[in-house]
Design a protein around this motif. Sequence first.
Motif, mmCIF file in Angstrom:
data_model
loop_
_atom_site.group_PDB
_atom_site.id
_atom_site.type_symbol
_atom_site.label_atom_id
_atom_site.label_comp_id
_atom_site.label_asym_id
_atom_site.label_seq_id
_atom_site.Cartn_x
_atom_site.Cartn_y
_atom_site.Cartn_z
ATOM 1 N N MET A 4 0.845 -1.184 0.000
ATOM 2 C CA MET A 4 0.000 0.000 0.000
ATOM 3 C C MET A 4 0.885 1.239 0.000
ATOM 4 N N ILE A 5 0.513 2.234 -0.813
ATOM 5 C CA ILE A 5 1.259 3.486 -0.882
ATOM 6 C C ILE A 5 0.436 4.577 -0.215
ATOM 7 N N ASN A 6 1.060 5.343 0.671
ATOM 8 C CA ASN A 6 0.381 6.417 1.394
ATOM 9 C C ASN A 6 1.152 7.731 1.297
ATOM 10 N N PHE A 7 0.494 8.772 1.787
ATOM 11 C CA PHE A 7 1.127 10.090 1.893
ATOM 12 C C PHE A 7 1.739 10.564 0.574
ATOM 13 N N ASN A 8 0.926 10.531 -0.483
ATOM 14 C CA ASN A 8 1.374 11.037 -1.789
ATOM 15 C C ASN A 8 2.658 10.385 -2.285
ATOM 16 N N GLY A 9 2.812 9.104 -1.991
ATOM 17 C CA GLY A 9 3.987 8.387 -2.472
ATOM 18 C C GLY A 9 5.152 8.344 -1.504
ATOM 19 N N SER A 10 4.997 8.942 -0.317
ATOM 20 C CA SER A 10 6.113 9.025 0.632
ATOM 21 C C SER A 10 6.318 7.757 1.457
ATOM 22 N N LEU A 11 5.303 6.896 1.530
ATOM 23 C CA LEU A 11 5.389 5.672 2.334
ATOM 24 C C LEU A 11 4.832 4.496 1.555
ATOM 25 N N GLY A 12 5.592 3.418 1.493
ATOM 26 C CA GLY A 12 5.136 2.182 0.878
ATOM 27 C C GLY A 12 5.377 1.021 1.820
ATOM 28 N N PHE A 13 4.331 0.257 2.120
ATOM 29 C CA PHE A 13 4.483 -0.876 3.041
ATOM 30 C C PHE A 13 3.295 -1.808 2.892
ATOM 31 N N ASN A 14 3.396 -2.976 3.491
ATOM 32 C CA ASN A 14 2.274 -3.902 3.589
ATOM 33 C C ASN A 14 1.828 -3.903 5.046
ATOM 34 N N PRO A 15 0.570 -3.529 5.321
ATOM 35 C CA PRO A 15 0.113 -3.423 6.711
ATOM 36 C C PRO A 15 0.154 -4.720 7.490
ATOM 37 N N ASN A 16 0.105 -5.870 6.799
ATOM 38 C CA ASN A 16 -0.055 -7.144 7.497
ATOM 39 C C ASN A 16 1.160 -8.062 7.454
ATOM 40 N N LYS A 17 2.168 -7.678 6.682
ATOM 41 C CA LYS A 17 3.369 -8.507 6.647
ATOM 42 C C LYS A 17 4.538 -7.696 6.123
ATOM 43 N N LYS A 18 5.746 -8.227 6.299
ATOM 44 C CA LYS A 18 6.932 -7.522 5.857
ATOM 45 C C LYS A 18 7.009 -7.508 4.332
ATOM 46 N N TRP A 19 7.234 -6.319 3.781
ATOM 47 C CA TRP A 19 7.460 -6.176 2.342
ATOM 48 C C TRP A 19 8.915 -5.806 2.135
ATOM 49 N N GLN A 20 9.608 -6.575 1.342
ATOM 50 C CA GLN A 20 11.054 -6.378 1.211
ATOM 51 C C GLN A 20 11.424 -5.023 0.627
ATOM 52 N N TYR A 21 10.477 -4.384 -0.076
ATOM 53 C CA TYR A 21 10.765 -3.079 -0.684
ATOM 54 C C TYR A 21 10.096 -1.933 0.073
ATOM 55 N N GLU A 22 9.736 -2.167 1.316
ATOM 56 C CA GLU A 22 9.133 -1.123 2.137
ATOM 57 C C GLU A 22 10.050 0.106 2.183
ATOM 58 N N TYR A 23 9.452 1.287 2.131
ATOM 59 C CA TYR A 23 10.261 2.510 2.115
ATOM 60 C C TYR A 23 9.475 3.666 2.724
ATOM 61 N N LYS A 24 10.174 4.729 3.077
ATOM 62 C CA LYS A 24 9.519 5.978 3.442
ATOM 63 C C LYS A 24 10.507 7.131 3.317
ATOM 64 N N TYR A 25 9.963 8.289 2.989
ATOM 65 C CA TYR A 25 10.739 9.516 2.879
ATOM 66 C C TYR A 25 10.231 10.500 3.927
ATOM 67 N N ASN A 26 11.143 11.053 4.716
ATOM 68 C CA ASN A 26 10.756 11.917 5.827
ATOM 69 C C ASN A 26 11.096 13.384 5.575
ATOM 70 N N ILE A 27 10.396 14.228 6.319
ATOM 71 C CA ILE A 27 10.686 15.660 6.368
ATOM 72 C C ILE A 27 11.451 15.936 7.657
ATOM 73 N N ASP A 28 12.440 16.791 7.575
ATOM 74 C CA ASP A 28 13.214 17.126 8.765
ATOM 75 C C ASP A 28 12.306 17.718 9.848
ATOM 76 N N ARG A 29 12.438 17.217 11.048
ATOM 77 C CA ARG A 29 11.611 17.681 12.175
ATOM 78 C C ARG A 29 11.713 19.188 12.366
ATOM 79 N N ASP A 30 12.898 19.753 12.224
ATOM 80 C CA ASP A 30 13.078 21.183 12.437
ATOM 81 C C ASP A 30 12.283 22.006 11.425
ATOM 82 N N ILE A 31 12.140 21.491 10.215
ATOM 83 C CA ILE A 31 11.357 22.197 9.205
ATOM 84 C C ILE A 31 9.880 22.182 9.592
#
Length: 221
Positions: free
Chosen positions: A15-42
């Motif tokens: 499943m892809i969320n947050f306009n493409g920023s997060l990709g994962f499978n909610p129920n099991k490990k996906w080997q290509y899981e990823y996420k892109y973060n914004i700096d907390r200070d920003i």
Amino acid sequence: MVTDIYNQLDLDTPMINFNGSLGFNPNKKWQYEYKYNIDRDIALHFVNHSEELGINLITAEDRDLFLANRPAAHEALGFFPTKLENKNILNNDSLKTNPICLTLEVKPEKEQSFINYVKDKFNNKLQISPWGGPNSIIEIAAGGVNKVTGIKKLADFYNIEQKDVIAFGDEFNDQEMIEYAGFGVAMKNGQPKVKAIADDVTDLDNNHDGLADYLENHFKI
């Protein structure tokens, strides 16, 4: 909420969320899981300068995080909650990690100046995506990340060629996705600018199962 819908549909795919920023499978490990973060200070910069920047509401989210600077005054804004527990109030203490996505509601007369400010101050560090429509809602992600990011990840995983990708959208944050897809479809209720670049437009809108109706007719199912 998205995971609840995912489970109701009995899905087992990434499943892809947050306009493409997060990709994962909610129920099991996906080997290509990823996420892109914004700096907390920003993120905190926007919180601490919200008044001068014309920001009424701002949320910071991660896969298991939802914080907002204040409750929405009315339910018309939809996405923003009208009630908040203390633990969900966005401030310097509650935001301890780098969020994935920020969603802001700004004063309409300040929208363009805010967009210009973000582009000038943060250059390529942030991707800014206005929703369009009656409310001045803006989503902010890590620089260079949009819905195409997620589509490419899934297409590569399933060995789907770009020409075979079909995408549906209605708001300005769907533009890149509609343009990238081999066949881009705008919803009947979509922004005129989105309809102008789409290959087709649905007969029905979001509130009348427009996407499902289109798929049933297009694929004869």
